[in-house]
Motif scaffolding. Sequence first.
Motif, short mmCIF file in Angstrom:
data_model
loop_
_atom_site.label_atom_id
_atom_site.label_comp_id
_atom_site.label_asym_id
_atom_site.label_seq_id
_atom_site.Cartn_x
_atom_site.Cartn_y
_atom_site.Cartn_z
N ALA A 258 0.86 -1.20 0.00
CA ALA A 258 0.00 0.00 0.00
C ALA A 258 0.89 1.24 0.00
N ARG A 259 0.56 2.17 -0.90
CA ARG A 259 1.25 3.46 -0.93
C ARG A 259 0.39 4.45 -0.15
N ILE A 260 0.94 4.97 0.92
CA ILE A 260 0.13 5.76 1.86
C ILE A 260 0.74 7.15 2.04
N VAL A 261 -0.11 8.18 2.03
CA VAL A 261 0.35 9.54 2.32
C VAL A 261 -0.06 9.87 3.75
N SER A 262 0.95 10.20 4.55
CA SER A 262 0.66 10.45 5.96
C SER A 262 1.82 11.24 6.58
N ASP A 263 1.51 12.16 7.49
CA ASP A 263 2.58 12.96 8.11
C ASP A 263 3.58 12.10 8.87
N SER A 264 3.08 11.02 9.48
CA SER A 264 4.00 10.13 10.23
C SER A 264 3.87 8.71 9.67
N PRO A 265 4.86 7.85 9.93
CA PRO A 265 4.79 6.48 9.36
C PRO A 265 3.51 5.78 9.84
N PRO A 266 2.77 5.14 8.92
CA PRO A 266 1.53 4.48 9.33
C PRO A 266 1.79 3.24 10.20
#
Length: 293
Positions: A258-266
């Motif tokens: 999964a390619r995820i956009v998030s301020d911190s690591p998911p």
Amino acid sequence: MQLQLEHVSKQYRGGVWALRDFSLHLGPGIVGLLGPNGAGKSTVMRMIATITQPTSGAIAWNGADIARQPDALRRVLGYLPQDFGVYPNLNAVEFLSYLAAVKGLERKQARRRIDELLQLLNLSEVAYRPIGGFSGGMRQRVGIAQALLNDPHLLIVDEPTVGLDPEERARFRNLIADLAGERIVMLSTHIVSDVEATATSIALIAGGRLLRHALPEELLQAVAGKVWGWLLPSDALTAVRQTHRVVNIVRRPDGALARIVSDSPPHPDAAALPPSLEDAYLYCVAQRPETTV
Ligand SMILES: Nc1ncnc2c1ncn2[C@@H]1O[C@H](COP(=O)(O)OP(=O)(O)OP(=O)(O)O)[C@@H](O)[C@H]1O
């Protein structure tokens, strides 16, 4: 060559605010107007094309207000609307000749220009066939040809790749790149890859507001360090989609990446990835304040 939108808002009859306090300054180059459906892209374009007027705010072409002096802009404008209609029984030459006459082009000059455009758009071979039998991509090329009849300084194309197959889409992107030069080209789309390679700048729009107008590299910087790859078992995907902003999924023999956009690591196992414009687009659209229009 300058197009300036200053604090433009638009309310349609019925009360819908399609655009709120939208300001944008453009010079020569290709600008991609990128936003989800209903964001207000067509409204922006229709106002620039002087088809509809802002409820408040102003649009200026080379310093002159287009509401007061529409003709200065109309003479140098090329516009391909989203709902571009053709006369199916006319062939390409007849159709373009008709529109050239409507635009006031002199007959001989029009004929020369039509020949040039049919060549440029790779339509010479089908020039005398009825447009009704054309594919979506061929019709779009006729649409671009009519928008280029007056060699416009400002070319506006509204969602030109809707309904095109992947090959036609790729051809269209190359065509737009070829049209760049001493003019402003504004192209609206909700598909990042339509403008990824060609746009000089990208204006992100959502909920009737301009989120950002920036160079592609600036958008990439905005999301640097916020894109993650997380390898998951397939049966965990549904839950992760609900809690995270998933850009895409790549299936692998060992699970789903999964390619995820998030301020911190998911997740501690997630690895940082180099950002793409698609990531930046999703990040900016997700960040927008909820109280929009
Ligand atoms: N003539 C109209 N009358 C009333 N509301 C309208 C009209 N045209 C557009 N809207 C509304 O204004 C908002 C912006 O629409 P607009 O067509 O500009 O968006 P868009 O980004 O071009 O979306 P799409 O790609 O779906 O056309 C939407 O909520 C739409 O329903």
